[in-house]
Structure formats: C-alpha cells, structure tokens
Motif scaffolding. Sequence first.
Motif, PDB file in Angstrom:
ATOM      1  N   GLN A 378     133.171 -14.969  52.599  1.00  0.00           N
ATOM      2  CA  GLN A 378     132.743 -15.805  53.718  1.00  0.00           C
ATOM      3  C   GLN A 378     131.605 -16.734  53.313  1.00  0.00           C
ATOM      4  OE1 GLN A 378     134.406 -16.073  56.523  1.00  0.00           O
ATOM      5  NE2 GLN A 378     135.835 -14.531  55.747  1.00  0.00           N
ATOM      6  N   GLU A 390     139.874 -21.614  55.468  1.00  0.00           N
ATOM      7  CA  GLU A 390     140.937 -20.612  55.534  1.00  0.00           C
ATOM      8  C   GLU A 390     141.790 -20.656  54.267  1.00  0.00           C
ATOM      9  OE1 GLU A 390     142.991 -17.442  56.717  1.00  0.00           O
ATOM     10  OE2 GLU A 390     141.217 -18.271  57.726  1.00  0.00           O
ATOM     11  N   GLN A 394     142.415 -17.578  51.535  1.00  0.00           N
ATOM     12  CA  GLN A 394     143.750 -17.174  51.095  1.00  0.00           C
ATOM     13  C   GLN A 394     143.869 -17.241  49.576  1.00  0.00           C
ATOM     14  OE1 GLN A 394     146.449 -19.721  53.228  1.00  0.00           O
ATOM     15  NE2 GLN A 394     146.144 -18.675  55.196  1.00  0.00           N
TER      16      GLN A 394
END
Length: 534
Positions: A378, A390, A394
Amino acid sequence: MQTKQTTNEGLKRGYVITIPAADIAARIDAEIKKIAPQVRMPGFRPGKVPANLVKKMHGEQLHAQVVNDTIRDSVDQLIRSEELRPAMQPQVALGEGYDEGKDAEITVELEVLPEIEAPSTDGLKLEKLVVPVTDEQVMEAIEGIAGQNKSYKDAAKTKKAAEGDQVVIDFVGKLDGEPFEGGAAEDAPLVLGSGTFIPGFEEQLVGVKKGEEKTITVTFPEEYQAEHLAGKEATFDVTVKAVKVEGETKVDDDFAKNLGLDSLDKLKELMRGQLEQQTAGLTRTQMKRALLDQLAAGHDFPVPQGMVDAEFEQIWAQLQQEAAKEEDPEAALKQIEEEKDDYKAIAERRVRLGLLLSEIGQANGVEITSQEMSMLIQQAASQYREEDRERFVQYIQQEPMAAAQLRAPLYEDKVVDFLFDKAEVTEREVTQDELQAAIEADEDVEAEKEKAKATPKKKAPAKKAAPKKTAATKKAADDEGEKKPAAKKAPAKKAPAKKAATKEEGDKPAAKKAAPKKTAAAKKAPAKKAASKD
C-alpha cells in the motif's frame, strides 16, 4: 523432454532442453478439445465444429500459446529436477529455425545462488554511540522555529522601508504598457531582502513609505519559467499599503499555543523527542555499519555477476542523477567516472551481504508477516496515480520477483534487528559531531578496503575510493546504504518499485522549493507569479 547440461562454471549453469514435436502436437490437440465446445461456426451446432476446422481457425494462435506454456513448464521442471536456486530470472531462448512439426530446442542460461553456511550469531560485539539531547539543544531548536515564524507590526507612517522590513503591496505588471496575465496581486506581503521576487524588484522598494506609489522596472531572467516573460523587460505599478517591522517573538506558553500545543513544556517535550529520534537514526546507522563490517570480514564467497551488475546499475543511475544536480554537472560526472571501479566493488559487497543476511534470517526464522507485506504494498502503491494503484498491487501479487524486491529492505532491517538483539552491546556517550565523524571515518576505511580488494595487485592511491566532495559522490555517508545488500532473488529489472542504490540520511541535496504558480512577480510568495527568479 530431454535435458543436456552445457555449462557448469562457478555459479553459471547452462542447459539445452529438447521437446519432441509429438509432445507439442499432443498438447495442441488437448487444447483444441478443450476449446472446441465454445467454438461457433456457421453451419454447425454449438460444440459440434470438427477438430480439424477448429485447428484451421485457431491453430497458429494455439501453437504459439502451447509453445510458450511448454517452455515455461520445461524450465520449471528443470529447476526442480536439478534442484537449482536461480539468482535471477533465467535467460531462455527458443532455438533458431524452429517451426511447427519440428522438435523444439530451448537454451537456458542462469546463475545460481551460492551455497552459504549461515554464520553463528554468537560472539557479536557492538559499540553503540549515544548522543544525549541537552536542554540547550532543545531551546536552540525551538528558537529556530521561532525565527521561522516571525511576526511583523505596523511601523510609524513616516518609516522608510529598509531591508528586513515587510511591505504590503498591490502591484500590476505590464509589458509594453499592457498588463499581462498573472502579473497582478493585492495585499501581497513581501520581506525586503528575502529574495522572494525576481532580481531588482525588492531592491527598488527600499526606502518607500506607506501610501507611496511607485513604478519599478525589472527584467525577467532568461530562464524564467513562463516563456512569454523570459528575458523581457517589464514595469510594475506598485502601491505600498503598509510598512511593517519585525516584532519580538517570545518563546513562552503563548508561542507554544500558537503552534497548537498546550504549553512551552509540551513544546520542549515534543522537540526533545524529535531530536532524540534524529540522533537515534544516526546511532542505528553507525551500529549497522559496524555489524555489516563484522559480517563482511568473515565471509568472502562468490556472488552471481548478474545480481552485482543489477545492483551497480542502480547505484550508477542514482549517482548520475545526483551529479546532474550539482553546480558543475560535468565535473561531478567526471569525478564519479574516476571512481567507477570502486562503486562496482561496493555493489559486489552489497550483494554478498544481502545473501548473507538472507541466509541468517532464514536460518533463524525471521519473516515478513502478511500484514507487514500488505502495508509495504500500500505504501509503494501510494506513490502512483490513483488510477494506477490497483494495477500496481496486482502486478506485485502476480510477480514473485517484484514482491521479493519490495520486501527486501524491510526483511534486511528485521534481520539486522535480530542480530542487534543477539549482540553484546556497550554504550558510549558522544557528541553529534563525534557520531557523524565516526560514521564517515568507518565509510572511508571500508571504501579503501573494497578498493584494495577490487585491485589487489595495484598500489592503492591516496585518493579515497568514495569521494565526499559532492552530493553525487558522497552517496553513502550517513546511512548503511553504501553497504546496503542487494535483495535476494530480486531481479531489479522488472519491479516497478525499484529504488536506485539507497542513499543515506543527510546526503541528499536539499530540495529546491518549487516556485508557486499563482503570479508572475514572486519566486515563492503566493499571489505573485510575475517576478520569480526561479
């Protein structure tokens, strides 16, 4: 699948894998059977399209997919069967001249991690240099804050503005007698002599009084950020609305309350904590450096050249970036070029220490928890634009090598903390200057050791291996970064969160404040963009 080893030199391994054409054909047929029920073709009921027609429609795409999947599976099987520990991603190539219906010949080249026996953690001895924070230092820091929060009070109406005084002005900038966009402001505070506005602006306001109107002429710098103003002469119609002198800033409870604290004692407590945190960081740097020196002294095993090259590329890229920021970039680049071999030696040391710390951590059960890893991801994702975060998450989840590189610095710190706990630590009080000097002295000594190791047959020149004359060459003065180990199994080529060689606290040149974009007169002050000397 047939495997033949072609290279076994040091840590280098090479193989040729032969995959029979029949195996590839069988996998293609299996894929056709898998997708046939989903294929639609005019004249046939769903799921009833003949296999030969499916192959005719999708054969080329299926063949490419099967070959790629077969290569990947074959390399994975090779690594398992040979019990290899790749240092980085293997280099894999399909032999020239391959075509459908032929055997596929795949070459695999890689470097493996060396076999390292985890050293004993017994017998480590470290000296911890502690810098006590004095009351005088606390007050000096608070007075520094007070100096940055100057207050101004109205001067007598007859007072002529002098350097250091604050004037409150309205102004309108003009080119060839016409106002230009961004060249006006109202109630703009300006401290004369602060260098906030472009050269020549503030100097012409020295001696003005409240209520005075004055037109001044200035020339924008040739490299001014607004191209339509760069190098041009402009006039500014200025109205002086107030002349103010600096007021006395008392360091008391009221001053602390203006900063949002309950009392001066609370401010002192907060400032003491910040100063202790700063010195604790330097102390940790000194201890970690001593620890790594002890580990490096007792271990000299071969390391994968690919990892060394990747580490050096990061170091070199950062050095070049720092050199470009120097007053004389050409001289700075020349200086680091002269020390290139020394930085290669440092890169090798980092890799060796990284592998050693990794081995110690694994042998002693040091781990990164899933919660810690989630926080790392994060934090790294926050550096990207919101719409890309995002996708970054991934990527890290799907790429083990990228994840390994992201976790490496935290894992290293956890291993170091583990070793600190195991070591016999003695404390000695020193001043901050003495602590900094100890860090720099350790760095210089170690740089000479690495230089001597890199060129054992040459007489070491008197010049230091890691010069400290510029921010670019000073790369590792205050932090363990000059010796920061490379991440184990981290390829450093794919991970988007890759950092160049870690720099130390204090080495990074002070960031230049960006000129605000609101007016054309000020360099820093909001509401005046016109005369910035940025």
